[in-house]
Each structure stands twice: as C-alpha cells, then as structure tokens.
Design an enzyme around this catalytic site. Structure first.
Site, PDB file in Angstrom:
ATOM      1  N   GLU A 165       0.775  -1.374  -0.164  1.00  0.00           N
ATOM      2  CA  GLU A 165      -0.322  -0.162   0.457  1.00  0.00           C
ATOM      3  C   GLU A 165       0.557   1.416   0.213  1.00  0.00           C
ATOM      4  O   GLU A 165       0.496   2.171  -0.273  1.00  0.00           O
ATOM      5  CB  GLU A 165      -1.436  -0.192   1.228  1.00  0.00           C
ATOM      6  CG  GLU A 165      -1.778  -0.646   1.126  1.00  0.00           C
ATOM      7  CD  GLU A 165      -2.086  -2.543   0.754  1.00  0.00           C
ATOM      8  OE1 GLU A 165      -0.653  -2.494   1.863  1.00  0.00           O
ATOM      9  OE2 GLU A 165      -2.213  -3.646   0.708  1.00  0.00           O
ATOM     10  N   HIS A 167     -11.294  -6.159   8.308  1.00  0.00           N
ATOM     11  CA  HIS A 167     -12.447  -6.505   6.695  1.00  0.00           C
ATOM     12  C   HIS A 167     -13.703  -5.302   7.005  1.00  0.00           C
ATOM     13  O   HIS A 167     -14.043  -5.100   6.217  1.00  0.00           O
ATOM     14  CB  HIS A 167     -12.127  -7.349   6.223  1.00  0.00           C
ATOM     15  CG  HIS A 167     -11.438  -8.770   5.788  1.00  0.00           C
ATOM     16  ND1 HIS A 167     -10.682  -9.257   6.664  1.00  0.00           N
ATOM     17  CD2 HIS A 167     -10.601  -8.213   4.939  1.00  0.00           C
ATOM     18  CE1 HIS A 167      -9.898  -9.595   6.261  1.00  0.00           C
ATOM     19  NE2 HIS A 167      -9.759  -9.014   4.583  1.00  0.00           N
TER      20      HIS A 167
END
Ligand SMILES: Cc1ncc(C[n+]2csc(CCOP(=O)(O)OP(=O)(O)O)c2C)c(N)n1
Lengths: 430, 334
Positions: free
Chosen positions: B57, B126
């Site tokens: 990321e 998540h």
C-alpha cells in the site's frame, strides 16, 4: 556481552546456551584513533564496466565492488572513465565548489540567527552535482535534503535558494517549508519531504507514469543509507523492479544517520548496493568521492533506464564530513579523526588534482575561483536579505497560510482565515 | 445498476474521457478486483491504464503521488480500508500536503477508492471505518456515497478533482441497500429508485449533502450504509425525521446541516465507526456551535463501540435499529 544480564532467564533450559542479542557498535567513538585499514578499497580502473544491457544476474558481483576512476595520482583510469572534456570537468568542479561555498555561508547565516536550520553536504558534493551532469536537465529528480548540488548544477538562482532558507517574502514556497526543503518544477526538482524515504516510491511512480505515456524522461531519487531501512525504500524497489521502471535509485552511504552508524541500517551484513540483487535490479557500488565515477555510474544507469532496460540502484560510498545539521554535534558520537582520515579523500580535491594532472588547472586558478564563488554567494545572500530574514517581519502575507491546502478555499478555512485577520488586527494594530 | 456497476461505469467513462486517468491496485487488472468494481476495464482500456500492483500500500499510494506529480490522475484501489494503514504516511504526509508545500507547483489529483465498513462478517480486519483519520488531515477530501446513482456521480467528480480524495465505498450496500434489520432478507438495488443510473457522464459536486427524507421532528446526519439503516428505523418508529446524507465529509455541507437542525431543533448523528474521536464528535461540535439556541434536546450520537470490530459478535457491535431506536426515544423525550 557486558551489556547483557549474565543470569539466564527464568525458564531458560540449562542444557542450552543462552541466546544473546547483537547490538551494532561503530568501530570508533570520540577519543579513539581511527584505522581504516579494514575498508576494502580496490584500485581505480580495475572494475569491469558491463554493457548497459547486462542482466542484473550477470553483474551481481559489482554490488560488492567499488567503481573507481581516479587513482591516487589523480589520473583517470579504466573502463569507467567517462572521458569528459576539460571544460566539462572544470564546470563540474566549479559547481561542486559553489555548493561548498554556499553551504559555508548559509551555515554561518544560521549561526547568526538569520534562519532556523541548515544542512551541509560537505564531502558529498560529487554525488549530486556529478549525477546531475550525467542526467538530462528535464529528467525528474526526487531528492532528499542533501542534494542542493542538483539544483545548483541545474542553474537554479542562488537568491531563490536563500529566499527559501530565510522563509522571507521572496520565498516562492510562501515560507511553508523548513530551510533547504527546496522545490522547483521548472528545474524538474521535486518538493522535498521531511519524512525520510517517502520520495522513493514517488520517483518510481513518476518514472512509471513517464513510461505509461511513452515519454523519454527518466527519474532519479536519493536517500541516505540510514533511510534504506524505511518501508518506503523496499516498496519502491519492488515497484521499480516489477514494472522495470526507468528510474535511478541512489543511496548515499555517508556512514552516519545522525548519530547512528551505518550498521544500524544493516551495513555489517552486506552492502547497500547488494539490496538490488534481491530485487533482480542492476546494482552498482561506487566511490562517491570520485567525481568521474559518480558521473560514469549515473550515465550508465541513465542510458539503461532510457533504453527500457530498467532501474539501477547505486550506492555511493562516501563520508559526511560535517555534522548532520546545524542542530548536531558530531564530536559527541564519533572520533574527530574519522573525517580527516577518510581513505577516499575529498571529492573536490580529487577532481582538482585530476585537472592539475591534465595540465588544465592550477592552484592559483582554483583560489581565484573559490574567491569569486564566495563573492557570488555573498551577493546572493545580501540580495535575499532585502526580502527579509526569518522572524524579522518580512514574511508572506497572512492569508497565504490558508492557500493551497485545497485548490479552492472551503468554508471552514475561509472562517479560519477571517479569524486570523481579526487576530492580526488586534495584535498588530497599524 | 448496483453500486459496483455504477462505480465500474464511472471508472470506464473517466478512462475513456481522460487519457491521464489510470487505475491500479491489488488484483484489479485481469481479475477486476475482489469486489469486481474494475471488471472488464483492463481488457477494454489496456494494461498500462488498468493494472495490478504488488501488495504494498505504501508503494501504491507513493507511486500515485509520483504519477500525480507527472500529470496523471491515478485512481488507486486499496483492497479494504483496513489496509490503508501501511500507505497512510504517503497519504497524510505526502499526498495531502504536496500542493501546500510546493506552493501549488505539484498537486496530487488522486482518488483512493476503498471498500469500508462492516456488516459482512469481515472480522476486525475487513470491517473498519477509518474516515475520521482522514477528515482530521488538512488537504484531504473524504467522500462516501450511499446509492449507485451517487456513487457514480461522486466518483466522477472525485476523479476530476485536483485534490487528493479518499473515496470510501460502503461494501455492505454494494449489492443492495441494507436496513439494519439483519435477520430480514435484503432487497437488491434493482428495487430502489436510486439504482436508476444513466449510462452516460454526469457528476455530483463534492461538498453537497442530500436530504433523503424531509421531516420536522429531528434531523438525522448519516452517511454510507447508515443512511439506509437510519431511514428504515425512522420509518419503523413512524417518526417524522429529516434525514441528511452527508455524501462528502470534507468539504462538509454545513449549510444544509445548519438549516435542517435550526428547523427541527434536534439532532441525531449515526455512524458505524468507533465512537471516541469519530466524525460524529466533529458533527456534534459543529451543530452545538452553530445551532445551540435552536436545540431543544442534547445531540444524540449513535456509533459503533470503541472496540475492534468483532467477528462473531458483529451484530452486537453494529449500530443497528435498537441502538438508534433508543437514541430516538431519548431525543424526543421532552
Ligand atoms: C520517517 C522519519 N524518521 C525519522 C526522521 C528524523 N531524521 C531526520 S534525518 C535522519 C537521519 C537520516 O540518515 P540518512 O538516511 O543516513 O541520511 P543522511 O542524513 O546521512 O544524509 C533522521 C533519523 C525523519 N525525518 N523521518
């Protein structure tokens, strides 16, 4: 190890040796004599120069070697000699000397209270100036804070640099950045961040963009050896390798990251150039105090990038000859002799000797040049001082504080800007 | 269209209209993204416009900063908002401040898309709603749609915006609006008026909230999935509330909020994110500062709890109908 508890940990098995933690320690501390005999310095000219299309695998030994061109007598030898014309060599020398003159004067300006902070690059001038000479002027550079040499080599006006350092009303960055955190889009010089290594993936992204668009410009970036431990370095190396990005990743191994010696970034185990091997990238380890070697390595890597043969990681082996910044006292953590004894000498001196050896230069011309450059810098600082020095009132208008946060001023910043105006009227009634 | 198709349509249109738009992210190319938002786009626009990235990321956002500096308009996808943290320094210290620190010589016109929020049994990695981390940063815009129609229009506006935008997609409602009554079957988007999405280009300007339901009893401030939950609960209780979908948290549409709360005199704030220092705290402060003399009751906040998002106890965590119902009762007590 003395610093470890010799009593085994409760629960440790008595039939096994207790484990011990290794904490790196530099060879010399203040007061120690310096002995660099363990530093392996191969003779100049002995390193092979692979074809720019060589696979990283085939050139993997080079990451442990040290590319050198100038020998002890100042002669240029071997396959890496870029064979530059004397006038180019003199220009390079002059730019390095200008960087040094600039550093000297602006360092003093900080001591005189004209600004808050300054960082010199003494001893490392070649790693930025000579690299800039080997790049095209519109190749994009993503520098760290010791690459003032790139801006100078690209002809950025000294007055602009001083305006930035003084954060005065002439500062085109509107007094927002710490001194020396320059930016010039016109000179393809990206804005410097104080967060170490962040420029690395950005340079790779820029290079990827250039490749996406079928452009011909490449990117180059610099970080210190200490900063290679940041995740950004490794993300950037992965991206550069995966996309075969046209980028040059420079690591300036100047031995010290503030007070931490290079061992805390892993130098005890391998070289910084060797990081390239694991990514399948070309890697070169280069004498960073050898102007010709720096030029030649950048030229090699640039040509490689420009012909779609991928990224190169270059470690410049050099030495930070002064403190980390104006806020640092290196005598508190390293031997005073380290700089004096540095076995690769001084980059300006070595190029000067080379030119003298070629019969193109002499001590008198050098002294005259130094004097002229010192005067140029002095004139630039005087000129910039007309725009003010830090904290003496000649700063940017207050409302600029709220500009450029977004393209347009949102309501909450408008309100805060009005508040700042009200405060100003109370604090400094005309 | 459902929300996934609407997002796909926006991306497709922007790839078509602007040759500088590129998409990148983990699994977004050949495969079309784990939620399929980019399905078919690589095939249509080519591998150098839509491509997969390493699982990094920091690399994705860092490269996007460099691409933006070059002149591209990168639209990086972060697979789940929970994974934005490894790239957060590049967002906060770099993308957000590039314009400012370079005095506008360099800008960062990226739109970071990322599915966020819970309600899909995603566990604590998540399900998070990290929006207030971004609204706290000067220089970032934060956009959260609640319908397919809005998702397309807001995403187009975000991509066209010259500032870095965090575009959070409420994944619970990708396929259909969710009423919070989790044991009842969820209707697909096709039954909802906001699933009628024009095929062509249109934009919804950032910084404009939407009044989802007009009312007099109190004002509900919500965004994303919680707009639908709040609406269902309000209807369930038969109260005449005005519901505002904020759509953009920053820049915030303060006018619409102020006008509504001054009219109703009461305010209920609903979000999924943890309570402490959540965006609800900012909303509550703003309403208090601007509408204090119009308020007839203390402002109510309904939020997730200050725990990581639990897996098996997801529905106990979720700010659902019971929590909202109680808040409504308190708000209307006198
Ligand atoms: C992310 C981050 N961590 C820490 C610092 C503080 N810091 C500034 S310079 C520096 C040392 C950097 O050393 P190195 O990368 O070797 O570069 P050099 O200063 O030697 O040129 C540190 C730790 C910072 N600026 N950014």
């Amino acid at each position: 190890m003395a610093d470890q508890d010799d009593k085994p940990m409760a629960g440790a098995k008595p039939n096994l040796p207790p484990l011990s933690l290794h904490v790196p320690e530099p060879q010399f501390r203040p007061g120690d004599d310096v002995d660099y005999s363990n530093v392996d310095i191969p003779p100049a000219g002995k390193q092979p120069r692979p074809d720019i299309g060589a696979t990283p695998y085939d050139m993997r030994e080079m990451v442990y070697d040290l590319v050198r061109v100038l020998d002890d007598d100042g002669k240029a030898v071997g396959p890496w000699d870029p064979k530059l014309k004397p006038d180019v060599l003199i220009k390079m020398l002059e730019n390095m000397a200008l960087v040094r003159a600039f550093d000297e004067r602006l360092f003093r300006a900080q001591r005189q209270g004209k600004t808050s902070f300054y960082m010199k690059c003494r001893g490392e001038e070649a790693t930025s100036v000579c690299a800039a000479f080997a790049l095209a002027s519109d190749d994009m550079v993503f520098p760290s804070y010791r690459q003032q040499g790139v801006l100078i080599a690209r002809g950025y006006p000294l007055v602009e640099m001083v305006n930035q350092i003084y954060s005065n009303k002439g500062d085109k960055l509107k007094g927002r950045q710490l001194p020396i955190m320059y930016c010039s889009r016109e000179h393809s010089f990206f804005t410097i961040s104080g967060n170490l290594a962040t420029q690395y993936p950005q340079a790779v992204g820029w290079a990827m963009a250039s490749a996406i668009k079928g452009d011909t410009r490449i990117a180059a970036t610099w970080c210190g050896e200490g900063s290679t431990a940041e995740g950004d370095f490794h993300s950037a190396a992965t991206f550069a390798a995966v996309y075969n990005a046209p980028v040059i990743l420079n690591v300036i191994n100047n031995q010290w990251a503030i007070s931490s010696f290079s061992g805390f970034a892993g130098a005890e185990r391998t070289t910084f150039a060797a990081r390239a091997t694991g990514y399948g990238m070309a890697g070169l380890r280069v004498d960073g105090n050898d102007a010709l070697a720096v030029y030649a390595a950048t030229q090699w890597a640039a040509e490689r990038a420009r012909t779609n043969q991928g990224p190169t990681l270059i470690e410049y082996f050099t030495y930070r000859a002064e403190g980390h910044s104006t806020s640092d006292d290196p005598s508190a953590y390293r031997s005073a002799d380290e700089s004096k004894e540095w076995p690769l000498g001084d980059p300006i001196n070595r190029l000067k000797q080379h030119l003298i050896q070629l019969g193109e230069w002499d001590e008198d011309r050098h002294a005259a040049m130094d004097e002229r450059l010192a005067n140029d810098v002095k004139a630039a600082t005087k000129e910039a001082e007309k725009n003010g020095i830090l904290g003496h009132g000649l700063h940017q208008p207050f409302e600029t504080m709220f500009q450029d946060v977004f393209e347009e001023l949102p309501w909450h910043l408008k309100e805060q800007s009005e508040q700042a105006a009200r405060e100003r009227a109370k604090k400094w009634p005309e | 269209m459902n929300m996934i198709e609407a997002i796909n349509s926006a991306l497709d249109i922007m790839l078509e209209r602007d040759p500088n738009v590129i998409l990148m992210g983990e699994d977004i190319g050949y495969f079309g993204g784990v939620f399929r938002c980019t399905a078919g786009l690589q095939e249509k626009h080519g591998k150098t416009r839509v491509f997969d990235t390493p699982i990094s990321e920091c690399g994705i956002i860092g490269a996007a900063v460099g691409m933006g500096a070059y002149g591209l308009r990168p639209v990086p996808e972060i697979q789940f908002a929970d994974y934005i943290y490894p790239g957060i320094d590049q967002l906060i210290s770099e993308a957000a401040r590039l314009r400012y620190r370079s005095a506008a010589e360099f800008i960062s016109p990226m739109t970071v898309r990322s599915p966020f929020g819970g309600g899909i049994f995603g566990g604590q990695t998540h399900s998070q709603s990290p929006e207030s981390l971004f609204t706290h940063v000067a220089g970032l815009k934060t956009v959260i749609p609640s319908t397919p129609y809005d998702a397309k229009g807001l995403l187009i506006a975000s991509i066209e915006d010259n500032d870095p935008v965090i575009f959070f997609e409420p994944k619970r409602i990708y396929n259909g609006p969710f009423d919070g009554f989790y044991d009842q079957p969820v209707q697909p988007w096709s039954k909802h008026p906001d699933s009628v999405v024009p095929e062509d280009y249109y934009r919804i300007d950032l910084g404009k909230a939407k009044i989802v339901r007009e009312g007099e009893a109190f004002t509900v401030l919500a965004y994303g999935t919680m707009v639908h939950v709040a609406k269902a609960v309000v209807e369930h209780h038969g109260v005449d509330a005005e519901i505002i979908d904020l759509r953009t948290l920053l820049p915030l549409d303060i006018e619409t909020i102020e006008e509504s709360v001054k009219k109703t005199g009461r305010c209920l704030i609903v979000h999924e994110a943890t309570r402490t220092s959540g965006f609800g705290a900012e909303l509550s402060a703003l309403v208090q500062e601007r509408c204090f003399y119009h308020l007839e009751a203390p402002i109510e906040r309904v939020t997730g709890f200050d725990t990581p998002y639990p897996h098996s106890l997801e529905w106990a965590y979720f700010p659902g109908p019971i929590r909202i119902g109680e808040a409504i009762e308190t708000l209307l007590k006198d």
